[in-house]
Design a protein around this motif. Structure first.
Motif, PDB file in Angstrom:
ATOM      1  N   GLN A  65      29.439  41.595  35.429  1.00 24.79           N
ATOM      2  CA  GLN A  65      30.085  41.173  35.154  1.00 24.79           C
ATOM      3  C   GLN A  65      30.301  39.448  34.262  1.00 24.79           C
ATOM      4  OE1 GLN A  65      34.183  42.018  37.752  1.00 24.79           O
ATOM      5  NE2 GLN A  65      32.622  43.111  38.691  1.00 24.79           N
ATOM      6  N   HIS A  66      29.241  38.935  35.006  1.00 23.45           N
ATOM      7  CA  HIS A  66      29.493  37.187  34.821  1.00 23.45           C
ATOM      8  C   HIS A  66      28.635  37.862  32.979  1.00 23.45           C
ATOM      9  CE1 HIS A  66      28.843  36.183  38.946  1.00 23.45           C
ATOM     10  NE2 HIS A  66      30.324  36.126  38.455  1.00 23.45           N
ATOM     11  N   ARG A  67      27.603  38.709  32.944  1.00 27.28           N
ATOM     12  CA  ARG A  67      27.055  38.560  32.112  1.00 27.28           C
ATOM     13  C   ARG A  67      27.621  39.595  30.496  1.00 27.28           C
ATOM     14  NH1 ARG A  67      23.144  42.482  31.569  1.00 27.28           N
ATOM     15  NH2 ARG A  67      22.922  43.401  33.366  1.00 27.28           N
ATOM     16  N   LEU A  68      28.402  40.190  30.902  1.00 26.11           N
ATOM     17  CA  LEU A  68      29.480  40.704  30.525  1.00 26.11           C
ATOM     18  C   LEU A  68      30.594  39.111  29.607  1.00 26.11           C
ATOM     19  CD1 LEU A  68      30.122  44.365  31.928  1.00 26.11           C
ATOM     20  CD2 LEU A  68      29.424  43.848  29.464  1.00 26.11           C
ATOM     21  N   LEU A  69      31.263  38.772  30.760  1.00 29.01           N
ATOM     22  CA  LEU A  69      32.017  37.807  30.062  1.00 29.01           C
ATOM     23  C   LEU A  69      31.411  36.742  29.341  1.00 29.01           C
ATOM     24  CD1 LEU A  69      34.348  36.029  30.425  1.00 29.01           C
ATOM     25  CD2 LEU A  69      33.378  35.218  32.953  1.00 29.01           C
ATOM     26  N   SER A  70      29.917  36.327  29.780  1.00 26.12           N
ATOM     27  CA  SER A  70      29.278  35.710  28.839  1.00 26.12           C
ATOM     28  C   SER A  70      28.821  36.390  27.341  1.00 26.12           C
ATOM     29  CB  SER A  70      28.035  34.946  29.579  1.00 26.12           C
ATOM     30  OG  SER A  70      28.437  33.914  30.726  1.00 26.12           O
ATOM     31  N   ALA A  71      28.312  37.383  27.105  1.00 25.29           N
ATOM     32  CA  ALA A  71      28.458  38.078  26.033  1.00 25.29           C
ATOM     33  C   ALA A  71      30.242  37.851  25.244  1.00 25.29           C
ATOM     34  CB  ALA A  71      28.025  39.173  26.404  1.00 25.29           C
ATOM     35  N   VAL A  72      30.256  38.408  25.936  1.00 26.30           N
ATOM     36  CA  VAL A  72      31.421  38.510  25.063  1.00 26.30           C
ATOM     37  C   VAL A  72      32.831  36.932  24.674  1.00 26.30           C
ATOM     38  CG1 VAL A  72      33.995  39.631  25.386  1.00 26.30           C
ATOM     39  CG2 VAL A  72      32.440  40.712  26.079  1.00 26.30           C
ATOM     40  N   LYS A  73      32.426  36.648  25.883  1.00 26.14           N
ATOM     41  CA  LYS A  73      32.455  34.425  25.216  1.00 26.14           C
ATOM     42  C   LYS A  73      31.671  34.441  23.616  1.00 26.14           C
ATOM     43  CE  LYS A  73      35.277  30.983  25.497  1.00 26.14           C
ATOM     44  NZ  LYS A  73      36.348  30.929  25.362  1.00 26.14           N
ATOM     45  N   GLN A  74      30.697  34.624  24.309  1.00 27.07           N
ATOM     46  CA  GLN A  74      29.687  34.174  22.812  1.00 27.07           C
ATOM     47  C   GLN A  74      30.254  34.605  21.427  1.00 27.07           C
ATOM     48  OE1 GLN A  74      25.750  33.827  23.668  1.00 27.07           O
ATOM     49  NE2 GLN A  74      25.449  33.216  21.766  1.00 27.07           N
ATOM     50  N   ALA A  75      30.313  35.852  21.358  1.00 25.36           N
ATOM     51  CA  ALA A  75      30.611  36.539  20.362  1.00 25.36           C
ATOM     52  C   ALA A  75      31.643  36.477  19.837  1.00 25.36           C
ATOM     53  CB  ALA A  75      30.674  38.455  20.716  1.00 25.36           C
ATOM     54  N   VAL A  76      32.780  36.317  20.395  1.00 24.55           N
ATOM     55  CA  VAL A  76      34.094  35.661  19.585  1.00 24.55           C
ATOM     56  C   VAL A  76      34.745  34.170  19.488  1.00 24.55           C
ATOM     57  CG1 VAL A  76      35.402  38.382  20.693  1.00 24.55           C
ATOM     58  CG2 VAL A  76      36.055  35.684  21.701  1.00 24.55           C
ATOM     59  N   GLY A  77      34.238  33.931  20.633  1.00 21.94           N
ATOM     60  CA  GLY A  77      33.965  32.032  19.874  1.00 21.94           C
ATOM     61  C   GLY A  77      35.256  31.660  20.365  1.00 21.94           C
ATOM     62  N   PRO A  78      36.132  31.295  19.670  1.00 24.54           N
ATOM     63  CA  PRO A  78      37.558  30.556  19.373  1.00 24.54           C
ATOM     64  C   PRO A  78      38.494  31.336  18.892  1.00 24.54           C
ATOM     65  CG  PRO A  78      36.702  29.205  17.775  1.00 24.54           C
ATOM     66  CD  PRO A  78      35.096  30.369  18.583  1.00 24.54           C
ATOM     67  N   ARG A  79      37.960  32.897  18.384  1.00 22.24           N
ATOM     68  CA  ARG A  79      39.049  33.365  17.796  1.00 22.24           C
ATOM     69  C   ARG A  79      39.896  34.521  18.859  1.00 22.24           C
ATOM     70  NH1 ARG A  79      35.671  37.244  14.273  1.00 22.24           N
ATOM     71  NH2 ARG A  79      38.342  37.806  12.922  1.00 22.24           N
ATOM     72  N   ALA A  80      39.691  35.041  19.964  1.00 20.31           N
ATOM     73  CA  ALA A  80      40.721  35.152  20.564  1.00 20.31           C
ATOM     74  C   ALA A  80      39.885  34.990  22.512  1.00 20.31           C
ATOM     75  CB  ALA A  80      39.839  36.518  20.039  1.00 20.31           C
ATOM     76  N   ALA A  81      41.106  34.910  23.097  1.00 23.85           N
ATOM     77  CA  ALA A  81      40.977  34.537  24.434  1.00 23.85           C
ATOM     78  C   ALA A  81      40.144  35.656  25.319  1.00 23.85           C
ATOM     79  CB  ALA A  81      42.385  34.281  24.933  1.00 23.85           C
ATOM     80  N   VAL A  82      39.263  35.193  25.826  1.00 23.72           N
ATOM     81  CA  VAL A  82      38.465  36.246  27.303  1.00 23.72           C
ATOM     82  C   VAL A  82      38.956  36.239  28.122  1.00 23.72           C
ATOM     83  CG1 VAL A  82      36.638  36.696  27.562  1.00 23.72           C
ATOM     84  CG2 VAL A  82      36.637  36.641  25.359  1.00 23.72           C
ATOM     85  N   LEU A  83      39.933  36.643  29.141  1.00 26.08           N
ATOM     86  CA  LEU A  83      40.377  37.434  30.580  1.00 26.08           C
ATOM     87  C   LEU A  83      39.043  37.628  31.069  1.00 26.08           C
ATOM     88  CD1 LEU A  83      42.862  36.662  28.563  1.00 26.08           C
ATOM     89  CD2 LEU A  83      43.785  37.150  31.058  1.00 26.08           C
ATOM     90  N   ALA A  84      38.982  37.141  32.521  1.00 25.56           N
ATOM     91  CA  ALA A  84      37.491  38.344  33.333  1.00 25.56           C
ATOM     92  C   ALA A  84      38.520  39.061  33.968  1.00 25.56           C
ATOM     93  CB  ALA A  84      36.639  37.687  33.634  1.00 25.56           C
ATOM     94  N   GLY A  85      38.481  39.651  34.515  1.00 29.55           N
ATOM     95  CA  GLY A  85      38.609  40.808  35.734  1.00 29.55           C
ATOM     96  C   GLY A  85      38.446  40.121  36.927  1.00 29.55           C
ATOM     97  N   THR A  86      38.818  39.510  38.075  1.00 31.91           N
ATOM     98  CA  THR A  86      38.134  39.127  38.787  1.00 31.91           C
ATOM     99  C   THR A  86      39.191  39.207  40.452  1.00 31.91           C
ATOM    100  OG1 THR A  86      40.235  36.605  38.758  1.00 31.91           O
ATOM    101  CG2 THR A  86      38.054  37.204  37.409  1.00 31.91           C
ATOM    102  N   GLY A  87      40.452  40.217  40.301  1.00 30.05           N
ATOM    103  CA  GLY A  87      40.406  40.994  41.665  1.00 30.05           C
ATOM    104  C   GLY A  87      39.713  41.249  42.506  1.00 30.05           C
ATOM    105  N   SER A  88      40.174  41.974  43.597  1.00 33.54           N
ATOM    106  CA  SER A  88      39.476  42.317  45.059  1.00 33.54           C
ATOM    107  C   SER A  88      39.895  42.872  46.515  1.00 33.54           C
ATOM    108  CB  SER A  88      38.129  41.039  44.890  1.00 33.54           C
ATOM    109  OG  SER A  88      37.211  41.884  45.978  1.00 33.54           O
ATOM    110  N   ASN A  89      39.927  43.600  46.566  1.00 29.79           N
ATOM    111  CA  ASN A  89      40.839  43.991  48.241  1.00 29.79           C
ATOM    112  C   ASN A  89      40.138  42.845  49.197  1.00 29.79           C
ATOM    113  OD1 ASN A  89      38.649  44.871  48.578  1.00 29.79           O
ATOM    114  ND2 ASN A  89      39.855  47.074  49.382  1.00 29.79           N
ATOM    115  N   CYS A  90      39.353  42.235  48.691  1.00 27.22           N
ATOM    116  CA  CYS A  90      38.654  40.592  50.021  1.00 27.22           C
ATOM    117  C   CYS A  90      39.064  39.375  49.528  1.00 27.22           C
ATOM    118  CB  CYS A  90      37.051  41.074  49.865  1.00 27.22           C
ATOM    119  SG  CYS A  90      36.437  39.676  50.310  1.00 27.22           S
ATOM    120  N   THR A  91      39.914  38.451  49.917  1.00 28.75           N
ATOM    121  CA  THR A  91      40.419  37.461  48.776  1.00 28.75           C
ATOM    122  C   THR A  91      39.453  36.730  48.811  1.00 28.75           C
ATOM    123  OG1 THR A  91      42.866  37.357  50.063  1.00 28.75           O
ATOM    124  CG2 THR A  91      41.404  35.455  49.592  1.00 28.75           C
ATOM    125  N   ALA A  92      38.066  36.347  50.020  1.00 33.43           N
ATOM    126  CA  ALA A  92      37.183  35.279  49.602  1.00 33.43           C
ATOM    127  C   ALA A  92      36.250  36.234  48.386  1.00 33.43           C
ATOM    128  CB  ALA A  92      35.841  35.565  50.994  1.00 33.43           C
TER     129      ALA A  92
END
Length: 301
Positions: A65-92
């Motif tokens: 997930q971290h590698r995907l976020l970095s790759a997509v963020k680098q690819a689109v640059g400032p042209r679009a916002a990039v949100l990461a799915g960070t949800g879990s059923n474990c709060t920590a």
């Protein structure tokens, strides 16, 4: 007719919940993910969600997930916002994932209601507050989809969460347009509500939603963008006409579990995104035939 008076929502109007491409051996294809993200932005997306439900987050490691976020963020640059799915059923775990997303440069996080363990509303309140406090500068979109999580975030609980400055948006995926009206009544106009159902985008916007977190935009981004713009321009007949043209696609993409159909649709459109990971399966021959017919009809309109 008069244009609809609006303010610019935090993640734009059209947000694509992006699939995760896999290579033939089942590995994450970060290069293709970057190219697909650019294509989506070129065809109307204001923002991209990586590693959400459509991105098969339950079967991805946090490293992937971290590698995907970095790759997509680098690819689109400032042209679009990039949100990461960070949800879990474990709060920590959700706290750590959200903190990491902020450090990796995400523009926001999509945080789903905890699944399976069915916390009470007080637990949901504490869960989301802990996430917001962990990365106070990262804008959050709360994601309510009880059909998948087995847990409903009540409108009154969401109203209490508005005291967290970073909780600025909400993905409404109950299948009820009334959810938008209920949120508007309790949370005011500052909360940016996004439809979580492609087929409800137009009625949800009529009820006050800012836009949509879309799956269909993978293959019909320009058309969905045109529908949204027609609505905002006060042209309901044109918006409704585009909605009707898109309806067969909306119906077909959710004829079975997402993202099975949309991955097949992308393959038909020339994007080798690979099959979903188990326990999801590739689309069968009948589904692929239906998708091919629907896509061909849409391209002719």
């Amino acid at each position: 007719m008069t244009a609809v008076p609006t303010r610019q929502p935090p993640f734009g109007r059209l947000v694509t919940a992006m699939v995760t491409p896999f290579t033939g051996d089942g590995s994450v294809d970060c290069d293709l993910a970057g190219r697909l993200a650019v294509h989506l932005v070129d065809h109307g997306s204001d923002a991209i969600v990586v590693c959400g439900t459509t991105g098969e987050s339950p079967t991805l490691s946090w490293d992937e997930q971290h590698r995907l976020l970095s790759a997509v963020k680098q690819a689109v640059g400032p042209r679009a916002a990039v949100l990461a799915g960070t949800g879990s059923n474990c709060t920590a775990e959700a706290v750590e994932a959200t903190r990491e997303a902020a450090e990796l440069g995400a523009d926001g996080a999509l945080v789903v209601v905890p699944y399976y363990n069915k916390p009470p509303q007080e637990g949901l309140l504490a869960h989301f507050r802990a996430i917001a406090e962990a990365a106070p500068s990262l804008p959050l979109m709360i994601y309510n989809i009880p059909g998948r999580t087995g847990c409903q975030l009540d409108v009154d609980t969401m109203a209490e969460l508005r005291s967290c400055p970073s909780i600025i948006s909400y993905k409404a995926a109950t299948g009820r347009v009334a959810e938008v009206s209920e949120l508007r009544a309790r949370c005011g106009t500052d909360l940016a509500i996004y439809s979580g159902d492609d087929s409800l985008t137009l009625p949800a916007m009529a009820a006050g939603a800012a836009g949509v977190v879309s799956v269909a935009s993978h293959v019909a981004g320009s058309e969905i963008r045109s529908m949204i713009e027609a609505h905002l321009a006060g042209e309901p007949d044109r918006a409704e006409s585009i909605h009707r043209q898109l309806w067969p696609l909306f119906r077909t993409l959710f004829a079975t579990t997402n993202p099975i159909p949309v991955k097949a649709a992308l393959e038909l459109d020339g994007w080798p995104v690979g099959a979903p990971r188990l326990p999801l399966l590739p689309a069968d021959a009948a589904m692929r035939t239906t998708l091919s017919t629907v896509l061909a009809a849409l391209r002719q309109t």
